[in-house]
Design a protein around this motif. Structure first.
Motif, mmCIF file in Angstrom:
data_model
loop_
_atom_site.group_PDB
_atom_site.id
_atom_site.type_symbol
_atom_site.label_atom_id
_atom_site.label_comp_id
_atom_site.label_asym_id
_atom_site.label_seq_id
_atom_site.Cartn_x
_atom_site.Cartn_y
_atom_site.Cartn_z
ATOM 1 N N ALA A 226 -6.754 -6.865 -8.734
ATOM 2 C CA ALA A 226 -5.524 -6.390 -9.680
ATOM 3 C C ALA A 226 -5.550 -4.985 -8.451
ATOM 4 O O ALA A 226 -3.969 -5.462 -8.301
ATOM 5 N N GLY A 227 -5.655 -4.632 -7.758
ATOM 6 C CA GLY A 227 -5.523 -3.863 -7.466
ATOM 7 C C GLY A 227 -4.499 -3.922 -5.574
ATOM 8 O O GLY A 227 -3.733 -4.246 -5.202
ATOM 9 N N TYR A 228 -5.493 -5.310 -4.795
ATOM 10 C CA TYR A 228 -4.648 -5.780 -3.911
ATOM 11 C C TYR A 228 -3.757 -7.061 -4.028
ATOM 12 O O TYR A 228 -3.251 -6.955 -2.911
ATOM 13 N N GLY A 229 -4.076 -7.464 -5.004
ATOM 14 C CA GLY A 229 -2.771 -8.572 -5.722
ATOM 15 C C GLY A 229 -1.764 -7.548 -5.372
ATOM 16 O O GLY A 229 -0.558 -8.293 -5.065
ATOM 17 N N ALA A 230 -2.021 -6.780 -6.035
ATOM 18 C CA ALA A 230 -0.543 -5.542 -6.660
ATOM 19 C C ALA A 230 -0.511 -5.120 -5.315
ATOM 20 O O ALA A 230 1.258 -5.431 -5.066
ATOM 21 N N VAL A 231 -0.932 -4.718 -4.181
ATOM 22 C CA VAL A 231 -0.908 -4.280 -2.913
ATOM 23 C C VAL A 231 0.134 -5.702 -2.143
ATOM 24 O O VAL A 231 1.786 -4.698 -1.827
ATOM 25 N N GLY A 232 -0.180 -7.063 -2.192
ATOM 26 C CA GLY A 232 0.704 -8.018 -1.407
ATOM 27 C C GLY A 232 1.806 -7.610 -1.608
ATOM 28 O O GLY A 232 2.594 -7.992 -0.970
ATOM 29 N N LEU A 233 1.965 -7.885 -3.671
ATOM 30 C CA LEU A 233 3.186 -8.383 -4.492
ATOM 31 C C LEU A 233 4.198 -7.518 -4.035
ATOM 32 O O LEU A 233 5.327 -7.544 -3.669
ATOM 33 N N THR A 234 3.891 -6.397 -4.119
ATOM 34 C CA THR A 234 4.727 -4.776 -3.923
ATOM 35 C C THR A 234 5.167 -4.982 -1.967
ATOM 36 O O THR A 234 6.421 -4.781 -2.172
ATOM 37 N N ALA A 235 4.087 -5.234 -1.318
ATOM 38 C CA ALA A 235 4.126 -5.017 0.280
ATOM 39 C C ALA A 235 5.814 -6.884 0.291
ATOM 40 O O ALA A 235 7.216 -6.314 0.815
ATOM 41 N N LEU A 236 5.360 -7.632 -0.819
ATOM 42 C CA LEU A 236 6.490 -8.379 -0.551
ATOM 43 C C LEU A 236 7.863 -8.389 -0.946
ATOM 44 O O LEU A 236 9.072 -8.307 -0.671
ATOM 45 N N LEU A 237 7.524 -7.822 -2.408
ATOM 46 C CA LEU A 237 9.133 -6.720 -3.092
ATOM 47 C C LEU A 237 10.030 -6.269 -1.970
ATOM 48 O O LEU A 237 10.985 -6.198 -2.657
ATOM 49 N N THR A 238 9.102 -5.064 -1.951
ATOM 50 C CA THR A 238 10.280 -4.560 -0.871
ATOM 51 C C THR A 238 10.734 -4.972 0.291
ATOM 52 O O THR A 238 11.134 -4.105 0.599
ATOM 53 N N GLY A 239 9.948 -5.652 1.208
ATOM 54 C CA GLY A 239 10.790 -6.363 2.097
ATOM 55 C C GLY A 239 11.951 -7.039 1.977
ATOM 56 O O GLY A 239 12.891 -6.923 2.081
ATOM 57 N N TYR A 240 11.889 -7.463 0.332
ATOM 58 C CA TYR A 240 12.994 -8.144 -0.429
ATOM 59 C C TYR A 240 14.003 -7.504 -0.023
ATOM 60 O O TYR A 240 15.779 -7.308 0.533
ATOM 61 N N LEU A 241 13.850 -6.291 -0.929
ATOM 62 C CA LEU A 241 14.463 -4.901 -1.146
ATOM 63 C C LEU A 241 15.145 -4.550 0.169
ATOM 64 O O LEU A 241 16.606 -4.203 -0.113
ATOM 65 N N ALA A 242 14.829 -4.487 0.673
ATOM 66 C CA ALA A 242 14.776 -3.822 1.683
ATOM 67 C C ALA A 242 15.756 -4.856 2.597
ATOM 68 O O ALA A 242 16.612 -4.215 3.433
ATOM 69 N N SER A 243 15.388 -6.321 3.130
ATOM 70 C CA SER A 243 16.446 -6.488 3.627
ATOM 71 C C SER A 243 17.968 -6.923 2.569
ATOM 72 O O SER A 243 19.020 -6.836 3.422
#
Length: 405
Positions: free
Chosen positions: A125-142
Motif C-alpha cells: 500500500a505504502g510504496y504503491g502509493a509512492v510510485g503512483l504519486t510520483a507518476l501523477l506529479t510528473g504528469y502535473l509538472a509537465s
C-alpha cells in the motif's frame, strides 16, 4: 497508502525544483533534502517504538499526521531552498511516526504466522502509493509546471490521513501484550533502548544482518531518488518519461509485496533477502552499463530494483518480528528502521559526492557494488528465523537473565 503518497510527492519533482527553479549547481546541495529527510526519519524511527509503548500506537500515529500537515504547503510555496529542507525535516518526523505505527499495528494484529503477509500488504500500500504519486506529479509538472500544482494532492493526503487516524483506527497495543503472555511462561522484563539498540545493531547476528541489508536497500532508494531525475533528463528523457522511471520502481516494489510477503512466510526470510539483494544488483547493471537506450534502460532497471526490493522488504521486517520478543519488539523494529532509513541519507550523500567527483553514473555503480556485498553478508551471517520459534523460548529465558543482570 496515504503515508506513502506523501513521500511520492517528492520523487520526480523536487530534485528538478532545486536545479531548475533555485539554480543549485552542487549535487550534494540538491540532494540535501533527501539527507535531511533520511536522518530525521531514522532518528524518529528509533524513538517511535518507545513512544508507542508509552503513549499507545494510535496517539503516535495521529502525531505523525500533525507533523505532516505543513509539508505540501512548504513544498508548493516555499520561497527558498531552506523551506524545502524544513518541509523534509517535518516529513521525516511524520514518516518516522506514522509509517512506524502502521508496521507495528499490523504486526500486533496478525501474530507470528501471518507476519510476512501483513508486512507485504502494508508496504504494498505504502510504496504503491509512492510510485503512483510520483507518476501523477510528473504528469502535473509537465502540464502545469514544477510548482505548486503537483503538491496539491499532498494536502488531500494529510487531511484524509489525519481524519482516518482520529476517527476510525483503534489502538492495537493490547494484542502485543496478549502475544507476549502467550509466547512462553518466562517473564521477559522490558529492556531500555540502549540494550535494544546494541542487541539489534551488533550483538544478535540475525538482527545485524537484517539491519545492514535494510540500510543498503534504502541507500539504493536514496541514490535513485536524487540521481535518476538528473541522470535521465541529461540523457534526453523527457519529464513524463522520468515520471514513469520514478514511478515504476516503487510500484513494482509495492505491488510485488502482495506476493513476496506471503512467500516470506512459506519459503523463509533468508532466501528472499539474499536473492532480492542480488536482483537489485542486476538492476544497477542494466542502468549503469547502458545496455539499452536511456528510457528503456531506466524502465527495465527500475523494474529489477523494484522487484528486488519487494523481495527483501517484508522479509526483513518479518525477520525482526521473528527474532525480537514482543516485550521489546516495537523498540527493536524502531532500531532496525533507524538503520534502514539512515540509508536514505547515506545514499544521497554518497551519490552527491561521487557524482560531483566522477559523474552521476558512478553513483549507480557504487550503489550496485555495495548491494552485492550486503547480499553476501546476509548469505554468510544470517540464519533462517521463520523456523526458530521453538528456540525462542530458550533464547528469551537467556534474554531475561541478561536484562536482569
Amino acid at each position: 497508502m496515504l503515508v506513502g503518497g506523501m513521500v511520492g510527492l517528492e520523487r520526480t519533482v523536487v530534485p528538478l525544483v532545486g536545479t531548475e527553479e533555485f539554480k543549485i549547481g552542487s549535487d550534494v546541495v540538491v540532494f540535501s533534502f533527501i539527507i535531511a529527510f533520511g536522518v530525521v526519519k531514522a532518528f524518529t524511527n528509533l524513538i517511535s517504538g518507545v513512544l508507542a509503548d508509552k503513549y499507545t500506537r494510535k496517539k503516535v500515529l495521529i502525531s505523525g499526521w500533525l507533523f505532516g500537515l505543513p509539508v505540501p504547503f512548504l513544498l508548493a510555496w516555499g520561497p527558498g531552498w531552506n523551506w524545502i529542507l524544513l518541509a523534509n525535516v517535518l516529513l521525516g518526523i511524520s514518516q518516522g511516526l506514522a509509517w512506524s505505527m502502521t508496521v507495528n499495528m499490523k504486526i500486533d494484529l496478525v501474530g507470528p504466522k501471518k507476519r510476512g503477509l501483513a508486512m507485504g500488504l502494508n508496504e504494498a500500500a505504502g510504496y504503491g502509493a509512492v510510485g503512483l504519486t510520483a507518476l501523477l506529479t510528473g504528469y502535473l509538472a509537465s502540464s502545469y509546471g514544477l510548482r505548486p500544482q503537483p503538491f496539491y494532492i499532498g494536502i488531500a493526503y494529510t487531511i484524509i490521513g489525519l481524519l482516518l487516524s482520529v476517527l476510525v483506527i483503534r489502538d492495537t497495543r493490547k494484542y502485543a501484550q496478549l502475544e507476549s503472555k502467550q509466547i512462553n511462561t518466562t517473564t521477559v522484563p522490558k529492556p531500555g533502548l540502549a540494550w535494544v539498540f546494541k542487541e539489534t545493531s551488533l550483538k544478535n547476528k540475525n538482527l545485524f544482518a537484517v539491519s545492514q541489508a535494510g540500510l543498503v536497500n534504502n541507500l539504493n532508494d536514496g541514490m535513485s531518488w536524487g540521481v535518476f531525475p538528473l541522470l535521465f533528463i541529461s540523457a534526453g528523457v523527457g519529464l513524463e518519461g522520468v515520471g514513469w522511471i520514478k514511478a515504476i520502481y516503487p510500484v513494482v516494489w509495492g505491488v510485488g509485496q502482495v506476493v513476496t510477503g506471503p512467500l516470506a512466510d512459506r519459503l523463509g526470510r533468508k532466501p528472499l533477502i539474499v536473492w532480492g539483494m542480488f536482483v537489485q544488483v542486476l538492476g544497477h547493471v542494466v542502468i549503469g552499463f547502458k545496455f539499452f537506450e536511456p528510457l528503456t534502460a531506466g524502465l527495465v532497471g527500475s523494474v529489477l530494483l523494484g522487484l528486488g526490493t519487494a523481495m527483501v522488504y517484508p522479509a526483513l521486517l518479518a525477520a525482526v518480528g521473528d527474532t525480537a520478543h514482543p516485550a521489546w519488539r516495537a523498540s527493536s523494529l524502531g532500531v532496525y528502521r533507524f538503520w534502514r532509513d539512515i540509508g536514505y541519507a547515506v545514499g544521497a550523500l554518497m551519490a552527491g559526492v561521487v557524482a560531483g567527483l566522477f559523474g552521476l553514473i558512478w553513483a549507480v555503480h557504487i550503489a550496485g557494488l555495495l548491494t552485492l556485498l550486503s547480499g553476501l553478508v546476509v548469505l554468510l551471517r544470517m540464519k533462517e528465523t521463520i523456523h526458530a520459534k521453538s528456540e525462542n523460548v530458550e533464547h528469551n529465558t537467556t534474554t531475561a537473565q541478561t536484562i536482569l543482570s
